[in-house]
Design a protein around this motif. Structure first.
Motif, PDB file in Angstrom:
ATOM      1  N   LYS A  73       0.836  -1.201   0.000  1.00  0.00           N
ATOM      2  CA  LYS A  73       0.000   0.000   0.000  1.00  0.00           C
ATOM      3  C   LYS A  73       0.872   1.252   0.000  1.00  0.00           C
ATOM      4  CE  LYS A  73      -1.882  -1.212   3.831  1.00  0.00           C
ATOM      5  NZ  LYS A  73      -2.723  -1.269   5.054  1.00  0.00           N
ATOM      6  N   PRO A  74       0.438   2.315  -0.654  1.00  0.00           N
ATOM      7  CA  PRO A  74       1.163   3.590  -0.555  1.00  0.00           C
ATOM      8  C   PRO A  74       1.242   4.030   0.911  1.00  0.00           C
ATOM      9  CG  PRO A  74      -0.515   3.691  -2.275  1.00  0.00           C
ATOM     10  CD  PRO A  74      -0.749   2.412  -1.527  1.00  0.00           C
ATOM     11  N   GLN A  75       2.420   4.437   1.320  1.00  0.00           N
ATOM     12  CA  GLN A  75       2.607   4.864   2.704  1.00  0.00           C
ATOM     13  C   GLN A  75       2.055   6.272   2.894  1.00  0.00           C
ATOM     14  OE1 GLN A  75       3.943   2.682   5.108  1.00  0.00           O
ATOM     15  NE2 GLN A  75       3.643   1.290   3.363  1.00  0.00           N
ATOM     16  N   ARG A  76       1.107   6.396   3.795  1.00  0.00           N
ATOM     17  CA  ARG A  76       0.535   7.713   4.060  1.00  0.00           C
ATOM     18  C   ARG A  76       1.486   8.539   4.917  1.00  0.00           C
ATOM     19  NH1 ARG A  76      -5.702   6.185   5.772  1.00  0.00           N
ATOM     20  NH2 ARG A  76      -6.320   5.246   3.759  1.00  0.00           N
ATOM     21  N   PRO A  77       1.573   9.851   4.627  1.00  0.00           N
ATOM     22  CA  PRO A  77       2.399  10.702   5.489  1.00  0.00           C
ATOM     23  C   PRO A  77       1.906  10.649   6.928  1.00  0.00           C
ATOM     24  CG  PRO A  77       1.705  11.865   3.492  1.00  0.00           C
ATOM     25  CD  PRO A  77       0.932  10.587   3.528  1.00  0.00           C
ATOM     26  N   GLN A  78       2.835  10.483   7.839  1.00  0.00           N
ATOM     27  CA  GLN A  78       2.470  10.420   9.248  1.00  0.00           C
ATOM     28  C   GLN A  78       2.284  11.836   9.793  1.00  0.00           C
ATOM     29  OE1 GLN A  78       1.891   7.518  10.993  1.00  0.00           O
ATOM     30  NE2 GLN A  78       2.072   6.643   8.930  1.00  0.00           N
ATOM     31  N   PRO A  79       1.226  12.086  10.557  1.00  0.00           N
ATOM     32  CA  PRO A  79       1.043  13.428  11.133  1.00  0.00           C
ATOM     33  C   PRO A  79       2.146  13.734  12.136  1.00  0.00           C
ATOM     34  CG  PRO A  79      -0.522  11.866  12.078  1.00  0.00           C
ATOM     35  CD  PRO A  79       0.160  11.142  10.959  1.00  0.00           C
ATOM     36  N   LEU A  80       2.502  15.009  12.198  1.00  0.00           N
ATOM     37  CA  LEU A  80       3.518  15.437  13.158  1.00  0.00           C
ATOM     38  C   LEU A  80       3.008  15.261  14.587  1.00  0.00           C
ATOM     39  CD1 LEU A  80       5.061  18.771  11.803  1.00  0.00           C
ATOM     40  CD2 LEU A  80       6.233  16.595  12.143  1.00  0.00           C
ATOM     41  N   LEU A  81       3.891  14.801  15.438  1.00  0.00           N
ATOM     42  CA  LEU A  81       3.570  14.794  16.859  1.00  0.00           C
ATOM     43  C   LEU A  81       3.553  16.235  17.363  1.00  0.00           C
ATOM     44  CD1 LEU A  81       5.852  11.841  18.038  1.00  0.00           C
ATOM     45  CD2 LEU A  81       3.372  11.809  17.743  1.00  0.00           C
ATOM     46  N   PRO A  82       2.874  16.518  18.450  1.00  0.00           N
ATOM     47  CA  PRO A  82       2.897  17.879  19.002  1.00  0.00           C
ATOM     48  C   PRO A  82       4.341  18.293  19.306  1.00  0.00           C
ATOM     49  CG  PRO A  82       1.191  16.572  20.067  1.00  0.00           C
ATOM     50  CD  PRO A  82       1.983  15.616  19.223  1.00  0.00           C
ATOM     51  N   PRO A  83       4.729  19.502  18.917  1.00  0.00           N
ATOM     52  CA  PRO A  83       6.115  19.930  19.161  1.00  0.00           C
ATOM     53  C   PRO A  83       6.405  20.073  20.646  1.00  0.00           C
ATOM     54  CG  PRO A  83       4.784  21.761  18.365  1.00  0.00           C
ATOM     55  CD  PRO A  83       3.928  20.535  18.253  1.00  0.00           C
ATOM     56  N   ARG A  84       7.663  19.855  20.995  1.00  0.00           N
ATOM     57  CA  ARG A  84       8.091  20.009  22.385  1.00  0.00           C
ATOM     58  C   ARG A  84       8.291  21.474  22.738  1.00  0.00           C
ATOM     59  NH1 ARG A  84      13.222  16.120  22.202  1.00  0.00           N
ATOM     60  NH2 ARG A  84      13.534  17.437  20.366  1.00  0.00           N
ATOM     61  N   LEU A  85       8.441  22.298  21.713  1.00  0.00           N
ATOM     62  CA  LEU A  85       8.728  23.716  21.896  1.00  0.00           C
ATOM     63  C   LEU A  85       7.446  24.518  21.715  1.00  0.00           C
ATOM     64  CD1 LEU A  85      11.273  25.451  22.390  1.00  0.00           C
ATOM     65  CD2 LEU A  85      11.523  25.626  19.906  1.00  0.00           C
ATOM     66  N   SER A  86       7.365  25.650  22.410  1.00  0.00           N
ATOM     67  CA  SER A  86       6.216  26.540  22.284  1.00  0.00           C
ATOM     68  C   SER A  86       6.719  27.948  21.997  1.00  0.00           C
ATOM     69  CB  SER A  86       5.394  26.523  23.574  1.00  0.00           C
ATOM     70  OG  SER A  86       4.498  27.616  23.625  1.00  0.00           O
ATOM     71  N   PHE A  87       5.929  28.720  21.246  1.00  0.00           N
ATOM     72  CA  PHE A  87       6.311  30.110  21.005  1.00  0.00           C
ATOM     73  C   PHE A  87       6.376  30.898  22.312  1.00  0.00           C
ATOM     74  CE2 PHE A  87       5.324  29.523  16.463  1.00  0.00           C
ATOM     75  CZ  PHE A  87       6.418  30.177  15.931  1.00  0.00           C
ATOM     76  N   ASN A  88       5.644  30.456  23.327  1.00  0.00           N
ATOM     77  CA  ASN A  88       5.712  31.140  24.623  1.00  0.00           C
ATOM     78  C   ASN A  88       7.077  30.994  25.281  1.00  0.00           C
ATOM     79  OD1 ASN A  88       3.008  31.933  24.428  1.00  0.00           O
ATOM     80  ND2 ASN A  88       2.283  30.032  25.346  1.00  0.00           N
ATOM     81  N   ASP A  89       7.862  30.002  24.826  1.00  0.00           N
ATOM     82  CA  ASP A  89       9.201  29.782  25.385  1.00  0.00           C
ATOM     83  C   ASP A  89      10.277  30.569  24.660  1.00  0.00           C
ATOM     84  OD1 ASP A  89       8.181  27.887  27.187  1.00  0.00           O
ATOM     85  OD2 ASP A  89       8.376  26.272  25.715  1.00  0.00           O
ATOM     86  N   LEU A  90       9.913  31.271  23.560  1.00  0.00           N
ATOM     87  CA  LEU A  90      10.922  31.825  22.659  1.00  0.00           C
ATOM     88  C   LEU A  90      10.991  33.344  22.731  1.00  0.00           C
ATOM     89  CD1 LEU A  90      10.223  29.618  19.508  1.00  0.00           C
ATOM     90  CD2 LEU A  90      11.941  29.260  21.292  1.00  0.00           C
ATOM     91  N   GLU A  91      12.194  33.830  22.483  1.00  0.00           N
ATOM     92  CA  GLU A  91      12.454  35.267  22.362  1.00  0.00           C
ATOM     93  C   GLU A  91      13.350  35.467  21.140  1.00  0.00           C
ATOM     94  OE1 GLU A  91      11.703  39.083  24.254  1.00  0.00           O
ATOM     95  OE2 GLU A  91      11.238  37.098  25.071  1.00  0.00           O
ATOM     96  N   PHE A  92      12.962  36.396  20.260  1.00  0.00           N
ATOM     97  CA  PHE A  92      13.716  36.662  19.041  1.00  0.00           C
ATOM     98  C   PHE A  92      14.443  38.004  19.182  1.00  0.00           C
ATOM     99  CE2 PHE A  92      10.515  33.650  17.914  1.00  0.00           C
ATOM    100  CZ  PHE A  92      11.044  32.887  16.885  1.00  0.00           C
ATOM    101  N   TYR A  93      15.726  38.022  18.823  1.00  0.00           N
ATOM    102  CA  TYR A  93      16.563  39.217  18.935  1.00  0.00           C
ATOM    103  C   TYR A  93      16.966  39.643  17.524  1.00  0.00           C
ATOM    104  CZ  TYR A  93      16.770  37.272  23.627  1.00  0.00           C
ATOM    105  OH  TYR A  93      16.443  36.749  24.848  1.00  0.00           O
TER     106      TYR A  93
END
Length: 252
Positions: A73-93
């Motif tokens: 069977k054609p292999q279906r793309p697997q959905p991404l697991l929830p990321p470990r990182l959150s935008f609330n954890d990030l700061e951009f300089y």
């Protein structure tokens, strides 16, 4: 009984000639057909036509039936697991330079960059309004106060990113030059290749793009910047994909 036996012998002569899809359909006809079609010999015949080499030295403890069902069977793309990182954890300089002159310097939280420009300034070009309102994922920050740049000047951008969950810093772009100005799209573009952790040795060649968004001010020699956009369109087109990408950077 004799009739069932004769039917079974006919099926055993026909089943090796079928392809996998038809043999699976036969298994749904009745219990007798299913029990006969479960014989791994028939599935070996099918696999021998599809992957001849595997029948010379079959994998241990893997039936030909399971082999066919798993890999035909054609292999279906697997959905991404929830990321470990959150935008609330990030700061951009973000720092922009013209030669040795600092034009813009700001620390912006990941949550603010994620929100984008909710109220664009009046008079922005329609092409940019459509772009900002479009469905494509984008990270945009509002520049306030706006600043102007004479065309022909060498403008560079550096963006570092910090994460609060591990107290580490990574680089997105480092002294990248805005060497292309798209006047019809009202954007100036710079890029740099992302540097990934040694734990991801097979990931490379992914660019971070930085765009200066500018107004239509009627002066072809000056750009009037009102926003800065960051994207990773080479590899990430959703929030979860962006967060996974950032998580794989070479954090220090």
């Amino acid at each position: 009984m004799a009739k069932d036996w004769s039917h079974g012998e006919v099926l055993k002569a026909i089943f090796p000639l079928l392809d996998g899809k038809d043999l699976i359909a036969c298994m749904l006809v009745c219990r007798q057909w299913r029990d006969i079609a479960k014989d791994d010999y028939f599935w070996k015949c099918i696999c021998a036509r599809r992957w001849p080499s595997i029948c010379k030295r079959p994998p241990p403890s893997l039936s030909y039936h399971k082999l066919f069902v798993t890999f035909s069977k054609p292999q279906r793309p697997q959905p991404l697991l929830p990321p470990r990182l959150s935008f609330n954890d990030l700061e951009f300089y973000v720092d922009l330079w013209s030669d040795d002159q600092l034009l813009f310097s700001e620390a912006i939280s990941g949550s603010m960059l994620r929100m984008g420009i909710k109220n664009p300034p009046p008079g922005i070009p329609e092409v940019l309004r459509v772009h900002l309102d479009g469905p494509d994922y984008k990270m945009v920050m509002h520049v306030d106060p706006r600043f102007t740049i004479p065309l022909g000047r060498t403008i560079t951008v550096s963006i570092l990113i910090g994460r609060r969950d591990t107290n580490e810093v990574a680089c997105i772009v480092n002294k990248s030059v805005f060497d292309y100005v798209d006047g019809s799209a009202f954007r100036a573009l710079a890029y740099d290749y992302l540097k990934f952790s040694p734990g991801h040795p097979f990931i490379s060649g992914i660019r971070a793009w930085v765009s200066l968004l500018f107004m239509a001010n009627g002066n072809d020699n000056i750009i009037d910047v009102f926003g800065i956009e960051v994207d990773f369109c080479d590899a990430a087109s959703s929030e979860n994909e962006v967060l996974w990408l950032l998580d794989m950077l070479d954090w220090k």
